[in-house]
Design a protein around this motif. Structure first.
Motif, PDB file in Angstrom:
ATOM      1  N   MET A 142     -21.297  51.592  33.267  1.00  0.00           N
ATOM      2  CA  MET A 142     -20.310  52.649  33.291  1.00  0.00           C
ATOM      3  C   MET A 142     -19.560  52.666  31.956  1.00  0.00           C
ATOM      4  N   THR A 143     -19.371  53.844  31.422  1.00  0.00           N
ATOM      5  CA  THR A 143     -18.633  54.040  30.173  1.00  0.00           C
ATOM      6  C   THR A 143     -17.276  54.628  30.516  1.00  0.00           C
ATOM      7  N   GLU A 144     -16.212  54.038  29.939  1.00  0.00           N
ATOM      8  CA  GLU A 144     -14.876  54.574  30.206  1.00  0.00           C
ATOM      9  C   GLU A 144     -13.937  54.359  29.031  1.00  0.00           C
ATOM     10  N   LEU A 145     -13.008  55.297  28.905  1.00  0.00           N
ATOM     11  CA  LEU A 145     -11.949  55.222  27.908  1.00  0.00           C
ATOM     12  C   LEU A 145     -10.642  55.133  28.673  1.00  0.00           C
ATOM     13  N   VAL A 146      -9.954  53.988  28.548  1.00  0.00           N
ATOM     14  CA  VAL A 146      -8.710  53.750  29.286  1.00  0.00           C
ATOM     15  C   VAL A 146      -7.696  53.071  28.373  1.00  0.00           C
ATOM     16  N   LYS A 147      -6.442  53.068  28.807  1.00  0.00           N
ATOM     17  CA  LYS A 147      -5.407  52.379  28.041  1.00  0.00           C
ATOM     18  C   LYS A 147      -5.778  50.913  27.892  1.00  0.00           C
ATOM     19  N   VAL A 171      -9.917  41.459  20.581  1.00  0.00           N
ATOM     20  CA  VAL A 171     -11.263  42.028  20.551  1.00  0.00           C
ATOM     21  C   VAL A 171     -11.252  43.358  19.800  1.00  0.00           C
ATOM     22  N   ILE A 172     -10.277  44.197  20.096  1.00  0.00           N
ATOM     23  CA  ILE A 172     -10.187  45.501  19.428  1.00  0.00           C
ATOM     24  C   ILE A 172      -9.976  45.323  17.934  1.00  0.00           C
ATOM     25  N   ASN A 173      -9.180  44.348  17.548  1.00  0.00           N
ATOM     26  CA  ASN A 173      -8.951  44.080  16.130  1.00  0.00           C
ATOM     27  C   ASN A 173     -10.267  43.728  15.424  1.00  0.00           C
ATOM     28  N   SER A 174     -11.075  42.905  16.057  1.00  0.00           N
ATOM     29  CA  SER A 174     -12.355  42.516  15.468  1.00  0.00           C
ATOM     30  C   SER A 174     -13.275  43.729  15.296  1.00  0.00           C
ATOM     31  N   ILE A 175     -13.308  44.584  16.307  1.00  0.00           N
ATOM     32  CA  ILE A 175     -14.134  45.796  16.236  1.00  0.00           C
ATOM     33  C   ILE A 175     -13.606  46.717  15.138  1.00  0.00           C
ATOM     34  N   PHE A 188     -12.423  54.426  16.399  1.00  0.00           N
ATOM     35  CA  PHE A 188     -13.470  53.597  15.797  1.00  0.00           C
ATOM     36  C   PHE A 188     -14.355  52.984  16.865  1.00  0.00           C
ATOM     37  N   ILE A 189     -15.589  52.745  16.470  1.00  0.00           N
ATOM     38  CA  ILE A 189     -16.608  52.183  17.353  1.00  0.00           C
ATOM     39  C   ILE A 189     -17.312  51.074  16.591  1.00  0.00           C
ATOM     40  N   SER A 190     -17.672  50.031  17.306  1.00  0.00           N
ATOM     41  CA  SER A 190     -18.414  48.933  16.694  1.00  0.00           C
ATOM     42  C   SER A 190     -19.661  49.474  16.001  1.00  0.00           C
ATOM     43  N   PRO A 191     -19.953  49.013  14.785  1.00  0.00           N
ATOM     44  CA  PRO A 191     -21.144  49.495  14.076  1.00  0.00           C
ATOM     45  C   PRO A 191     -22.428  49.352  14.888  1.00  0.00           C
ATOM     46  N   ASP A 192     -22.488  48.387  15.789  1.00  0.00           N
ATOM     47  CA  ASP A 192     -23.670  48.203  16.639  1.00  0.00           C
ATOM     48  C   ASP A 192     -23.904  49.395  17.559  1.00  0.00           C
ATOM     49  N   TYR A 193     -22.877  50.204  17.769  1.00  0.00           N
ATOM     50  CA  TYR A 193     -22.956  51.324  18.707  1.00  0.00           C
ATOM     51  C   TYR A 193     -22.817  52.688  18.029  1.00  0.00           C
ATOM     52  N   HIS A 194     -22.872  52.713  16.695  1.00  0.00           N
ATOM     53  CA  HIS A 194     -22.815  53.987  15.980  1.00  0.00           C
ATOM     54  C   HIS A 194     -24.054  54.821  16.290  1.00  0.00           C
ATOM     55  N   ARG A 195     -23.878  56.130  16.261  1.00  0.00           N
ATOM     56  CA  ARG A 195     -24.960  57.106  16.418  1.00  0.00           C
ATOM     57  C   ARG A 195     -25.680  56.993  17.769  1.00  0.00           C
ATOM     58  N   LEU A 228     -17.717  45.852  28.551  1.00  0.00           N
ATOM     59  CA  LEU A 228     -17.686  45.354  27.167  1.00  0.00           C
ATOM     60  C   LEU A 228     -16.963  46.371  26.287  1.00  0.00           C
ATOM     61  N   ILE A 229     -15.913  45.929  25.600  1.00  0.00           N
ATOM     62  CA  ILE A 229     -15.188  46.822  24.695  1.00  0.00           C
ATOM     63  C   ILE A 229     -16.041  47.051  23.450  1.00  0.00           C
ATOM     64  N   ILE A 230     -16.299  48.333  23.148  1.00  0.00           N
ATOM     65  CA  ILE A 230     -17.120  48.657  21.973  1.00  0.00           C
ATOM     66  C   ILE A 230     -16.393  49.552  20.972  1.00  0.00           C
ATOM     67  N   GLY A 231     -15.188  49.982  21.320  1.00  0.00           N
ATOM     68  CA  GLY A 231     -14.452  50.854  20.418  1.00  0.00           C
ATOM     69  C   GLY A 231     -13.043  51.065  20.914  1.00  0.00           C
ATOM     70  N   ALA A 232     -12.284  51.827  20.145  1.00  0.00           N
ATOM     71  CA  ALA A 232     -10.896  52.089  20.523  1.00  0.00           C
ATOM     72  C   ALA A 232     -10.376  53.317  19.791  1.00  0.00           C
ATOM     73  N   ALA A 233      -9.235  53.777  20.268  1.00  0.00           N
ATOM     74  CA  ALA A 233      -8.541  54.899  19.641  1.00  0.00           C
ATOM     75  C   ALA A 233      -7.055  54.622  19.695  1.00  0.00           C
TER      76      ALA A 233
END
Length: 147
Positions: free
Chosen positions: A1-6, A14-18, A83-90, A63-68
């Motif tokens: 499941m993909t989700e964007l939440v607070k 983790v977000i800082n690393s991404i 931003f999104i982890s480079p592993d998940y670009h495109r 798994l956190i893969i990005g943030a806004a």
């Protein structure tokens, strides 16, 4: 499941690393050097954004893969950064994030954002999502979308 939440303060590390990996990877698409916007590699900054309810995380199967970082001002929303982890670009996650951001705030009538002039990826991406350039200076291109 993909989700964007607070995001919570416990997500900041983790977000800082991404964030660091994502913005540093921009050297591959035109950035003059590794780096990013202020606070892009600061756990303290991301923790503060979470405490102020501006930080949102993109997760895929937990798994956190990005943030806004989003700022609401009345019926206007400013996307401070996305931003999104480079592993998940495109892979369609940027499109998903932009669509979810628009759905999350039904009272918003206008969304604004900016991106560096040199960033060929984002300057191609935002117009495809319906954003219109309304201003440009030597460093940034400014986009808006009316909902």
């Amino acid at each position: 499941m993909t989700e964007l939440v607070k995001a919570g303060t416990s997500d900041a590390l983790v977000i800082n690393s991404i964030s660091k990996r994502s913005f540093d990877s921009d050297v591959e698409i035109g950035a003059p050097r590794k780096g990013g916007p202020p606070g892009y590699m600061s756990v303290q900054f991301h923790t503060k954004m979470a405490k102020l309810n501006h930080l949102y995380k993109l997760s895929v199967d937990g798994l956190i893969i990005g943030a806004a970082i989003l700022f609401i001002d009345g019926d206007k929303l400013n996307i401070g950064r996305i931003f999104i982890s480079p592993d998940y670009h495109r892979k369609g996650y940027g499109i998903y994030m932009m669509q979810e951001i628009e759905k999350m705030f039904p009272a918003v009538k206008e969304i604004c954002l900016d991106t560096p002039v040199w960033n060929i990826r984002t300057n191609s991406f935002y117009p495809k999502q319906g954003y219109t350039e309304y201003k440009r200076d030597s460093e940034f291109v400014y986009y808006t979308k009316t909902l």
